[in-house]
Scaffold this motif. Structure first.
Motif, PDB file in Angstrom:
ATOM      1  N   GLY B 310       0.790  -1.228   0.000  1.00  0.00           N
ATOM      2  CA  GLY B 310       0.000   0.000   0.000  1.00  0.00           C
ATOM      3  C   GLY B 310       0.817   1.269   0.000  1.00  0.00           C
ATOM      4  O   GLY B 310       0.360   2.299   0.467  1.00  0.00           O
ATOM      5  N   MET B 311       2.038   1.218  -0.551  1.00  0.00           N
ATOM      6  CA  MET B 311       2.931   2.373  -0.483  1.00  0.00           C
ATOM      7  C   MET B 311       2.439   3.548  -1.317  1.00  0.00           C
ATOM      8  O   MET B 311       2.890   4.662  -1.145  1.00  0.00           O
ATOM      9  CB  MET B 311       4.331   1.983  -0.967  1.00  0.00           C
ATOM     10  N   PRO B 314      -0.536   6.494   0.923  1.00  0.00           N
ATOM     11  CA  PRO B 314      -0.328   7.627   1.849  1.00  0.00           C
ATOM     12  C   PRO B 314      -0.189   8.958   1.124  1.00  0.00           C
ATOM     13  O   PRO B 314      -0.778   9.959   1.537  1.00  0.00           O
ATOM     14  CB  PRO B 314       0.964   7.253   2.576  1.00  0.00           C
ATOM     15  N   VAL B 349      -2.689  -4.315   5.850  1.00  0.00           N
ATOM     16  CA  VAL B 349      -2.336  -3.084   5.147  1.00  0.00           C
ATOM     17  C   VAL B 349      -3.479  -2.091   5.255  1.00  0.00           C
ATOM     18  O   VAL B 349      -3.274  -0.899   5.503  1.00  0.00           O
ATOM     19  CB  VAL B 349      -2.018  -3.382   3.666  1.00  0.00           C
ATOM     20  N   LYS B 352      -3.440  -0.361   8.574  1.00  0.00           N
ATOM     21  CA  LYS B 352      -2.407   0.678   8.693  1.00  0.00           C
ATOM     22  C   LYS B 352      -2.835   1.948   7.970  1.00  0.00           C
ATOM     23  O   LYS B 352      -2.686   3.063   8.483  1.00  0.00           O
ATOM     24  CB  LYS B 352      -1.097   0.189   8.072  1.00  0.00           C
ATOM     25  N   LEU B 353      -3.386   1.762   6.774  1.00  0.00           N
ATOM     26  CA  LEU B 353      -3.821   2.931   6.014  1.00  0.00           C
ATOM     27  C   LEU B 353      -4.964   3.635   6.727  1.00  0.00           C
ATOM     28  O   LEU B 353      -5.060   4.869   6.690  1.00  0.00           O
ATOM     29  CB  LEU B 353      -4.230   2.510   4.599  1.00  0.00           C
ATOM     30  N   GLN B 355      -5.380   3.855   9.911  1.00  0.00           N
ATOM     31  CA  GLN B 355      -4.815   4.659  10.999  1.00  0.00           C
ATOM     32  C   GLN B 355      -4.204   5.938  10.463  1.00  0.00           C
ATOM     33  O   GLN B 355      -4.368   7.018  11.047  1.00  0.00           O
ATOM     34  CB  GLN B 355      -3.744   3.866  11.729  1.00  0.00           C
ATOM     35  N   LEU B 356      -3.515   5.830   9.349  1.00  0.00           N
ATOM     36  CA  LEU B 356      -2.933   7.024   8.758  1.00  0.00           C
ATOM     37  C   LEU B 356      -4.026   8.004   8.381  1.00  0.00           C
ATOM     38  O   LEU B 356      -3.920   9.209   8.609  1.00  0.00           O
ATOM     39  CB  LEU B 356      -2.114   6.644   7.523  1.00  0.00           C
TER      40      LEU B 356
END
Lengths: 152, 588
Positions: B310-311, B314, B349, B352-353, B355-356
């Motif tokens: 998932g880079m 962000p 993934v 994490k995204l 949370q961002l």
């Protein structure tokens, strides 16, 4: 301590607002040096608003909401040190090499793009740092390239 | 064994070169060889030494050797005659770099020195033994001979029955053997440029042999590639090693396991992401196109055909968060392969995204789909909401080419895309044709492509001794990252060369081929704007070794390349207004 014309002594540390105005005109390196002077100066230079001023000094005022985002991602000081400073330095060298158009308008437009790019990279940095490297506080690796000497 | 006999023969000629008095003898050995092989046929013995014995190839290689010898002859003026003449090399490590620099500077002045070169060669030819060539430098300068004689030494005349010519050409071989003789001694092989040429020729010869199903010859050549590759350094060596391994796998039919792949590939791709700008370029340019397509939309949905870590997202989320008017509601659908250990990598993934997204204040929703192949999915599964409320973007980075390994798969997926009715489809693919039907064509294309890739990695990874520019201490570029990136590319090479049929998934095609396919399937191109170009240029300027990378605009698409060779291409597409099948909303 400075002696004024009317004979009174002026201690900079007693007039923090004047100090802040002066510090706002410094660049990142000098701010770092200033942080080593004394505890008061250290606490002032670590104040993020000073670095915010530094980041957006040459750019037209940033869009609203930038502050919340930047603060959430690590603060202006980190933004400056990890992204903005290397980006600006690197691009300055590149621009010199390519004989760039130096008109004032172009300068401002480029600054804007550079800042936007820095913000994106900053977000990537946050993501890597917090989520991918196990949160150990290690520096994000995908921004390593910003720290390497460039053969420009 | 045949090969042992070859080695002995080689040793004989090497030894002949070592002792001073044996030069003339050595010349004779070569003559003997040539007498035994009267015509330019398929001499496997010489092939083992790295020469594919078809006269066309011989011409090429011999010509290059000739040039090299001429070049070395001219350098005598600069006082390094002993390079081309003596067998005792005093400082081999210095020689290598010295000869390289001399050769590169000489090759540019080659035409000017041609006259002199001819003199040199003639001196060599008129004497019966190399020893005269080496000892009497005056001979070179004073001997004159007409041009005609020398033009009679093309490579194709090597096996000519004219003995005079043969002697001359044999002596040119001997001289080259001279330089090779250092390889038999515990000394670094000086002439790496010559072995580089031979290496490439051997690789191509091996591929040709594989193409013709001559597996014994291919086997011998592959082993020889290994020997030659060691004498190279840097990118050439790595590329040769990976290609040799892939060829060996093809010859021995040892195919790499596919099942271990997916999570390991993710890790490798992360390292690749960190060491060089290709993936970053892909992400940033695709994000810019998506961002522009989403202007004015309050609900957006992105479908990522290969989520991996998932880079890409962000940066897009940050740009959406800061866009004027505030961020939209952002929904992400990630598609990925099943994991061997059954962990839900996609969900991790997504978390994490999420949370961002919460950190930066973007409303976020995530859904993951596990699928072996994109063709298994269709629009109904993906939960598409009506297009008046939600704008959809489809993003595929290095993923669509895999569908070409199964017939009908790409058409099915493109149809599904049309049913989804996205606002924009961003497509990033390798800019190379590794899907030709003929193996040798594929091989040659891949050789050039990956050589360029590895070259660019070399330069970006070389800045390892870094002075930190920030206050935060930063360690230098990790060499392990570089190695892992190379392994990542090596797996692709292996797949392109060694696999066939539905196993061969790295079926890269060029931008033009994709254009034809997309146009004929009912998509219109969307031009990537100048913002994307500027951002890409800035991004590349930030990379060490950034002066080698080039961003090009190609009719609305952006291509990133190394020097003159484009390596990846980003393009954006939308549905053409009149595309017939299945356009429109998907119900239920």
């Amino acid at each position: 301590m400075v002696q004024l014309e009317n004979g009174t002594n002026f201690f900079i540390n007693d007039n923090v607002d004047v100090l802040i105005v002066i510090l706002q005109r410094l660049d990142g390196g000098s701010l770092g040096v200033a942080a080593c002077v004394c505890k008061l100066w250290c606490s002032i230079t670590r104040n993020d608003s000073l670095w915010e001023h530094l980041c957006f000094r040459h750019v037209s005022p940033p869009p609203e909401g930038v502050r919340t985002v930047v603060l959430a991602l690590g603060g202006y000081r980190r933004l400056y040190m990890v992204c903005i400073k290397p980006v600006l330095d690197r691009l300055r060298k590149w621009k010199k090499g390519t004989g760039f158009d130096e008109s004032e308008v172009m300068k401002r437009v480029w600054m804007q793009h550079e800042v936007e790019l820095s913000l994106s990279l900053f977000c990537v940095d946050y993501y890597e740092r917090v989520f991918l490297s196990g949160g150990g506080g290690a520096a994000a690796s995908s921004l390593m390239f910003l720290c390497n000497a460039v053969n420009v | 064994m045949k090969r042992d006999r070859d080695r002995e023969r080689e040793k004989k000629s090497f030894n002949g070169g070592v002792s001073n008095g044996g030069f003339s003898g050595k010349g004779k050995i070569w003559e003997e060889d040539e007498e035994e092989t009267p015509d330019a046929g398929m001499d496997e013995l010489l092939a083992v030494l790295g020469y594919k014995v078809k006269s066309s190839d011989m011409a090429d290689v011999a010509q290059k050797l000739e040039q090299l010898e001429m070049a070395m002859g001219t350098t005598m003026e600069d006082g390094i005659t002993h390079l081309s003449t003596d067998t005792v090399h005093k400082n081999p490590s210095d020689m290598a770099g010295w000869v390289q620099s001399m050769l590169s500077s000489i090759s540019t002045n080659f035409d000017m020195c041609n006259q002199e070169n001819e003199l040199v060669l003639s001196g060599c030819g008129s004497s019966s033994s190399i020893i005269d060539f080496s000892r009497n430098e005056q001979n070179h300068r004073t001997t004159t001979i007409s041009d005609d004689d020398l033009r009679a030494i093309p490579g194709g005349a090597v096996f000519n029955s004219d003995s005079n010519k043969r002697q001359r050409s044999s002596s040119s071989f001997s001289t080259s053997m001279l330089t090779d003789s250092s390889a038999a001694r515990p000394v670094v092989l000086v002439d790496s440029q010559e072995t580089g040429v031979r290496l490439v020729h051997t690789l191509m010869a091996c591929a040709e042999a594989v193409q013709q199903e001559n597996l014994t010859l291919a086997d011998q050549l592959v082993r020889h590639i290994g020997i030659l590759a060691v004498s190279q350094s840097g990118a050439m060596r790595k590329v040769a090693t990976y290609f040799a391994e892939a060829l060996a796998r093809r010859i021995y039919k040892i195919y790499p396991q596919d099942s271990i792949e997916s999570s390991y590939t993710d890790v490798l791709q992360m390292h690749f992401y960190e060491t060089c700008p290709y993936l970053k370029f892909a992400h940033f340019t695709a994000n810019q196109a998506i961002l522009e397509a989403f202007t004015g939309c309050n609900k957006v949905h992105v479908i990522d055909f290969s989520l991996k870590q998932g880079m890409q997202w962000p940066a897009l989320m940050q740009a959406l968060a800061l866009r004027p008017g505030g961020p939209p509601a952002f929904r992400l659908t990630g598609i990925g392969p099943p994991q061997p250990d059954n962990t839900d990598a996609l969900q991790q993934v997504g978390w994490k995204l999420a949370q961002l997204a919460e950190t930066i204040g973007v409303e976020f929703e995530f859904r993951g789909f596990v699928a072996n192949s994109l063709a298994d999915l269709d629009a109904t599964i993906l939960d598409i909401r009506p297009s008046e409320t939600e704008a959809v973007a489809i993003n595929s980075v290095f993923e669509l080419h895999r569908l070409l390994s199964r017939p009908g798969a790409i058409e099915k997926v493109l149809n599904s895309i049309k049913q989804i009715n996205p606002k924009i489809v961003t497509l990033v693919e390798q800019e190379a044709n590794h899907n030709a039907g003929v193996f040798i064509d594929r091989f040659n294309e891949a050789l050039h492509y990956y050589s360029t890739m590895f070259d660019s990695l070399e330069s970006s990874g070389s800045s390892s001794s870094a002075s930190p520019t920030g206050i935060l201490p930063q360690p230098p570029v990790n060499n392990q990252d570089l190695v892992m990136s190379e392994v990542y590319l090596g797996r692709q090479i292996c797949n392109v060369v060694a696999c066939e049929g539905s196993d061969r998934v790295e079926r890269h095609e060029t931008l033009n081929q994709w254009r034809v396919r997309m146009n004929s399937s009912g998509f219109d191109p969307v031009h990537l704007g100048s913002n994307a170009f500027k951002q890409a240029s800035m991004l590349l300027a930030l990379f060490a070794g950034g002066d080698g990378y080039r961003v090009e605009e190609n009719d609305g698409c952006l291509m990133l390349g190394w020097h003159t060779r484009p390596l990846i291409a980003t393009s954006a597409w939308k549905l053409s207004p009149d595309s017939g099948t299945g356009a429109g909303e998907v119900e239920m």
